[in-house]
Scaffold this motif. Structure first.
Motif, PDB file in Angstrom:
ATOM      1  N   HIS A  94       0.778 -11.857  11.662  1.00 28.04           N
ATOM      2  CA  HIS A  94      -0.289 -11.345  10.915  1.00 28.04           C
ATOM      3  C   HIS A  94      -0.634 -12.350   9.857  1.00 28.04           C
ATOM      4  N   LEU A  95      -1.893 -12.242   9.203  1.00 29.58           N
ATOM      5  CA  LEU A  95      -2.392 -13.074   8.025  1.00 29.58           C
ATOM      6  C   LEU A  95      -2.412 -12.293   6.901  1.00 29.58           C
ATOM      7  N   PRO A  96      -1.862 -12.766   5.770  1.00 32.13           N
ATOM      8  CA  PRO A  96      -1.853 -11.843   4.430  1.00 32.13           C
ATOM      9  C   PRO A  96      -3.487 -11.286   4.093  1.00 32.13           C
ATOM     10  N   GLY A  97      -3.489  -9.985   3.974  1.00 32.77           N
ATOM     11  CA  GLY A  97      -4.619  -9.359   3.828  1.00 32.77           C
ATOM     12  C   GLY A  97      -4.929  -8.276   4.966  1.00 32.77           C
ATOM     13  N   GLN A  98      -4.325  -8.585   5.777  1.00 33.25           N
ATOM     14  CA  GLN A  98      -4.633  -7.598   7.094  1.00 33.25           C
ATOM     15  C   GLN A  98      -3.728  -6.228   7.029  1.00 33.25           C
ATOM     16  N   HIS A  99      -4.263  -5.414   7.809  1.00 32.31           N
ATOM     17  CA  HIS A  99      -3.600  -3.943   7.667  1.00 32.31           C
ATOM     18  C   HIS A  99      -3.151  -3.441   9.336  1.00 32.31           C
ATOM     19  N   VAL A 100      -2.394  -2.636   8.986  1.00 31.38           N
ATOM     20  CA  VAL A 100      -2.014  -1.692  10.242  1.00 31.38           C
ATOM     21  C   VAL A 100      -2.144  -0.594  10.205  1.00 31.38           C
ATOM     22  N   ASP A 101      -2.278   0.266  11.382  1.00 35.70           N
ATOM     23  CA  ASP A 101      -2.418   1.669  11.547  1.00 35.70           C
ATOM     24  C   ASP A 101      -1.033   2.425  12.003  1.00 35.70           C
ATOM     25  N   LEU A 102      -0.787   3.362  11.086  1.00 41.02           N
ATOM     26  CA  LEU A 102       0.475   3.879  11.431  1.00 41.02           C
ATOM     27  C   LEU A 102       0.025   5.643  12.084  1.00 41.02           C
ATOM     28  N   ARG A 103       0.679   5.893  13.104  1.00 34.29           N
ATOM     29  CA  ARG A 103       0.474   7.317  13.606  1.00 34.29           C
ATOM     30  C   ARG A 103       1.531   8.080  13.895  1.00 34.29           C
ATOM     31  N   LEU A 104       1.412   9.401  13.579  1.00 36.87           N
ATOM     32  CA  LEU A 104       2.449  10.095  13.784  1.00 36.87           C
ATOM     33  C   LEU A 104       2.219  11.473  14.538  1.00 36.87           C
ATOM     34  N   THR A 105       3.052  11.799  15.527  1.00 35.55           N
ATOM     35  CA  THR A 105       2.644  12.832  16.536  1.00 35.55           C
ATOM     36  C   THR A 105       3.723  14.004  16.241  1.00 35.55           C
ATOM     37  N   ALA A 106       2.876  15.285  16.260  1.00 36.05           N
ATOM     38  CA  ALA A 106       3.835  16.313  15.940  1.00 36.05           C
ATOM     39  C   ALA A 106       4.436  16.965  17.416  1.00 36.05           C
ATOM     40  N   PRO A 107       5.393  17.948  17.243  1.00 30.54           N
ATOM     41  CA  PRO A 107       5.827  18.140  18.494  1.00 30.54           C
ATOM     42  C   PRO A 107       4.911  18.915  19.625  1.00 30.54           C
ATOM     43  N   ASP A 108       3.967  19.532  18.638  1.00 27.46           N
ATOM     44  CA  ASP A 108       2.924  20.277  19.447  1.00 27.46           C
ATOM     45  C   ASP A 108       1.539  19.242  19.928  1.00 27.46           C
ATOM     46  N   GLY A 109       1.787  18.176  19.658  1.00 29.24           N
ATOM     47  CA  GLY A 109       0.890  17.043  20.127  1.00 29.24           C
ATOM     48  C   GLY A 109      -0.295  16.498  19.308  1.00 29.24           C
ATOM     49  N   GLY A 136      -4.597  -0.928  -4.711  1.00 30.50           N
ATOM     50  CA  GLY A 136      -5.061  -2.006  -4.276  1.00 30.50           C
ATOM     51  C   GLY A 136      -4.442  -3.361  -4.431  1.00 30.50           C
ATOM     52  N   VAL A 137      -3.478  -3.347  -5.036  1.00 30.22           N
ATOM     53  CA  VAL A 137      -2.628  -4.458  -5.249  1.00 30.22           C
ATOM     54  C   VAL A 137      -1.835  -5.005  -4.027  1.00 30.22           C
ATOM     55  N   VAL A 138      -1.576  -4.069  -2.945  1.00 27.27           N
ATOM     56  CA  VAL A 138      -0.809  -4.333  -1.818  1.00 27.27           C
ATOM     57  C   VAL A 138      -1.286  -5.491  -1.206  1.00 27.27           C
ATOM     58  N   PRO A 139      -2.530  -5.368  -0.836  1.00 22.91           N
ATOM     59  CA  PRO A 139      -2.773  -6.755   0.175  1.00 22.91           C
ATOM     60  C   PRO A 139      -2.864  -8.018  -0.821  1.00 22.91           C
ATOM     61  N   LEU A 140      -3.167  -7.912  -1.796  1.00 26.67           N
ATOM     62  CA  LEU A 140      -3.137  -8.979  -2.885  1.00 26.67           C
ATOM     63  C   LEU A 140      -1.826  -9.543  -3.195  1.00 26.67           C
ATOM     64  N   ARG A 163      10.111  -7.711  11.475  1.00 26.19           N
ATOM     65  CA  ARG A 163       9.899  -6.609  10.443  1.00 26.19           C
ATOM     66  C   ARG A 163       8.743  -6.798   9.507  1.00 26.19           C
ATOM     67  N   ILE A 164       7.961  -5.977   9.230  1.00 27.00           N
ATOM     68  CA  ILE A 164       6.947  -5.853   8.491  1.00 27.00           C
ATOM     69  C   ILE A 164       6.881  -4.813   7.335  1.00 27.00           C
ATOM     70  N   GLU A 165       6.220  -4.841   6.187  1.00 25.08           N
ATOM     71  CA  GLU A 165       6.511  -3.834   5.068  1.00 25.08           C
ATOM     72  C   GLU A 165       4.966  -3.416   4.838  1.00 25.08           C
ATOM     73  N   VAL A 166       5.043  -2.184   4.380  1.00 26.44           N
ATOM     74  CA  VAL A 166       3.739  -1.344   3.967  1.00 26.44           C
ATOM     75  C   VAL A 166       4.222  -0.848   2.701  1.00 26.44           C
ATOM     76  N   THR A 167       3.367  -0.620   2.053  1.00 29.69           N
ATOM     77  CA  THR A 167       3.642   0.164   0.724  1.00 29.69           C
ATOM     78  C   THR A 167       2.722   1.570   0.394  1.00 29.69           C
ATOM     79  N   ALA A 199       2.166  -5.651   3.193  1.00 31.00           N
ATOM     80  CA  ALA A 199       2.650  -5.863   2.040  1.00 31.00           C
ATOM     81  C   ALA A 199       3.151  -7.503   1.808  1.00 31.00           C
ATOM     82  N   GLY A 200       3.543  -7.927   3.085  1.00 35.51           N
ATOM     83  CA  GLY A 200       4.072  -9.388   2.813  1.00 35.51           C
ATOM     84  C   GLY A 200       4.152 -10.111   4.021  1.00 35.51           C
ATOM     85  N   PRO A 201       4.695 -11.387   4.157  1.00 35.18           N
ATOM     86  CA  PRO A 201       4.856 -12.203   5.671  1.00 35.18           C
ATOM     87  C   PRO A 201       5.811 -11.274   6.505  1.00 35.18           C
ATOM     88  N   VAL A 202       5.670 -11.510   7.600  1.00 36.14           N
ATOM     89  CA  VAL A 202       6.628 -11.102   8.726  1.00 36.14           C
ATOM     90  C   VAL A 202       8.237 -11.509   8.518  1.00 36.14           C
TER      91      VAL A 202
END
Length: 259
Positions: free
Chosen positions: A46-61, A137-141, A82-86, A71-74
């Motif tokens: 990835h490039l600095p400033g990009q984002h990621v989607d995180l998805r959770l799935t409950a037992p009931d679907g 908003g400091v995270v991608p910066l 490994r990637i970091e998100v804050t 938050a930083g380089p890979v």
């Protein structure tokens, strides 16, 4: 949360493909924010400033997904990239309280990304950079600051970071260290509710004097990145354009209240 299967294959991962990552480490940043280190074996980079989607799935679907800035380089890990998100806790949120309070080391989460191609900084850029962040908003910066150091770039950076109180500073210790050790990086703060002891002036919202004093003049043609709540972003962008910065060189990203 249950782990969902990801189709096996040899094709190159794409940003629109969900894959399974696992939590390998967490760091407390403030009382309401934590950094999650995720191991994502098929991460494409990835490039600095990009984002990621995180998805959770409950037992009931039931599923819930949220976007988080990277938050930083890979980094390389024993099980893969490994990637970091804050994550900032959102009151009554669905996802952020789970990620902060329940999500444990070794637990899976679906990951999609990297996403976004506008709010990015490329290490080969040579123009001065000014970063203006409000709250989380400091995270991608910070991703850009970390990428600058990792690439050995000598491009001058200036960060102006607005927070409510000193306790709300995300990456506070690291920013102080980088301001001391990363040649060409200047960091300044605006406190809106409570300032640290010995601080000159009174707490206030960011204004023209702050932007004019701690930013680059328009004639240097800096690249500018503004990230934070909508009101903060609109105010700062208007101030920058009013000072003579071309709007095409002022890139903005707004953080919404969903959690």
């Amino acid at each position: 949360m249950t782990e969902r299967a990801v189709a096996a294959g040899t094709e190159r991962p794409t940003p629109n493909r969900w894959q399974v990552g696992r939590l390998v480490e967490r760091r407390v940043e403030t009382q309401t924010a934590q950094t999650l280190v995720l191991e994502v074996p098929d991460w494409p980079g990835h490039l600095p400033g990009q984002h990621v989607d995180l998805r959770l799935t409950a037992p009931d679907g039931y599923q819930a997904a949220r976007s988080y800035s990277i938050a930083g380089p890979v980094a390389d890990g024993p099980g893969g990239p490994r990637i970091e998100v804050t994550v900032q806790r959102v009151h009554d949120g669905e996802v952020s309280p789970y990620l902060i309070d329940v999500f444990g080391v070794g637990d899976p989460v679906e990951v999609r990304g990297p996403l976004g191609g506008w709010f990015i900084w490329r290490p080969e850029e040579t123009a001065p950079v000014q970063l203006l962040g409000g709250g989380s908003g400091v995270v991608p910066l910070m991703a850009m600051i970390r990428a600058r150091r990792a690439a050995g770039s000598k491009v001058p950076f200036r960060l102006l970071y607005s927070v409510r109180t000193p306790a709300d500073l995300i990456y506070g210790d690291e920013l102080r260290r980088r301001a001391r050790d990363d040649f060409g990086l200047d960091v300044a703060y605006v406190y809106t509710r409570e300032a640290p002891e010995g601080w000159r002036g009174e707490p206030h919202r960011i204004g023209l004097a702050d932007v004019n004093t701690h930013g680059w003049p328009p004639d240097l043609e800096p690249l500018t990145y503004v990230c934070g709540p909508t009101g903060f972003v609109e105010t700062v962008a208007d101030l920058l354009v009013g000072l003579g910065h071309p709007s095409r060189r002022v890139k903005t990203e707004r953080f919404g209240p969903t959690g």
